[in-house]
Write an enzyme that holds these catalytic residues in place. Structure first.
Site, PDB file in Angstrom:
ATOM      1  N   LEU A  95       0.830  -1.201   0.000  1.00 26.33           N
ATOM      2  CA  LEU A  95       0.000   0.000   0.000  1.00 26.33           C
ATOM      3  C   LEU A  95       0.869   1.258   0.000  1.00 26.33           C
ATOM      4  O   LEU A  95       1.910   1.310   0.652  1.00 26.33           O
ATOM      5  CB  LEU A  95      -0.921  -0.007   1.223  1.00 26.33           C
ATOM      6  CG  LEU A  95      -1.926  -1.168   1.240  1.00 26.33           C
ATOM      7  CD1 LEU A  95      -2.586  -1.280   2.608  1.00 26.33           C
ATOM      8  CD2 LEU A  95      -2.967  -1.003   0.141  1.00 26.33           C
ATOM      9  N   HIS A 111       1.550 -11.122   9.203  1.00 25.97           N
ATOM     10  CA  HIS A 111       2.650 -11.585   8.351  1.00 25.97           C
ATOM     11  C   HIS A 111       3.147 -12.930   8.879  1.00 25.97           C
ATOM     12  O   HIS A 111       3.312 -13.095  10.098  1.00 25.97           O
ATOM     13  CB  HIS A 111       3.792 -10.571   8.346  1.00 25.97           C
ATOM     14  CG  HIS A 111       4.910 -10.975   7.442  1.00 25.97           C
ATOM     15  ND1 HIS A 111       4.828 -10.865   6.066  1.00 25.97           N
ATOM     16  CD2 HIS A 111       6.122 -11.528   7.708  1.00 25.97           C
ATOM     17  CE1 HIS A 111       5.949 -11.334   5.538  1.00 25.97           C
ATOM     18  NE2 HIS A 111       6.744 -11.737   6.505  1.00 25.97           N
ATOM     19  N   GLU A 176      -1.990 -18.069  13.290  1.00 23.86           N
ATOM     20  CA  GLU A 176      -2.579 -16.836  12.771  1.00 23.86           C
ATOM     21  C   GLU A 176      -4.056 -16.734  13.140  1.00 23.86           C
ATOM     22  O   GLU A 176      -4.552 -15.664  13.505  1.00 23.86           O
ATOM     23  CB  GLU A 176      -2.438 -16.774  11.244  1.00 23.86           C
ATOM     24  CG  GLU A 176      -1.027 -16.571  10.739  1.00 23.86           C
ATOM     25  CD  GLU A 176      -0.983 -16.477   9.220  1.00 23.86           C
ATOM     26  OE1 GLU A 176      -1.987 -16.075   8.614  1.00 23.86           O
ATOM     27  OE2 GLU A 176       0.069 -16.819   8.645  1.00 23.86           O
TER      28      GLU A 176
END
Length: 203
Positions: A95, A111, A176
């Protein structure tokens, strides 16, 4: 108190999106998902969102005239749905400062490595090539760099003999799915204080 509205950006299967939806359903995250946006029309995250009656939008990068055009459409869509926290869930786009400043200190990313080690798009490959014994995942705020924002939470997993990218990825992904909802809940509950590179978690 303003309602917390998440905008989830994804490029693929949407498994982290699913973990976030599950955490909202159980009350762990006190927020709603205003919109799920993908940059690929075939992304399975769109199907997950629609099945849950969540607004699902594809802004196809290949049909935008430039990166600026793409990001302007992203920002417009997020604002249209009242988003006040942007959650990157396997969104494979770097971004620009324009986007980051549009939602300053209101963008989270996950990540699949223990940052600052092994940033970038091929973390598992790089971990195995380097021969480290421990990997993991990191939740961080997004700044103008690549995987360089202040770190909120991390969790480790062992790198096992004979691991492939797929087996390591599966082990990290399991972490995650529990870590990302925790980090989002901490943000929503106002328990994160950013002091330079340090993120202080209030009890």
């Amino acid at each position: 108190m303003t309602e917390s509205v998440l905008g989830v950006l994804a490029s693929g299967r949407g498994t982290n999106l699913q973990s976030i939806m599950n955490a909202i359903a159980t009350g762990q995250i006190k927020a709603k998902i205003g919109v799920v946006i993908t940059d690929k029309p075939e992304a399975k995250a769109l199907d997950r969102a629609r099945e849950a009656n969540i607004q699902a939008v594809c802004i196809d990068r290949t049909k935008c005239t430039s990166k600026e055009d793409f990001e302007q459409k992203l920002v417009a869509a997020l604002r249209e749905y009242g988003v006040n926290l942007v959650v990157l869930a396997g969104f494979m786009r770097l971004l620009s400062p324009y986007f980051v400043q549009s939602f300053k200190d209101r963008i989270l990313n996950i990540h699949p490595s223990l940052l600052p080690a092994f940033g970038g798009a091929h973390a598992h490959r790089d971990v195995l090539a380097y021969g480290v014994k421990v990997s993991g995942c990191t939740i961080h705020f997004v700044d103008e760099g690549m995987d360089s924002g202040p770190i909120i939470l991390q969790e480790s997993v062992p790198v096992l003999p004979g691991d492939t990218e797929d087996t390591l990825a599966a082990r990290v992904l399991e972490k995650e799915h529990s870590l990302y909802p925790r980090a989002i809940a901490l943000y929503i509950d106002g328990k994160l204080i950013v002091n330079g590179r340090q993120v202080i978690i209030q009890s």
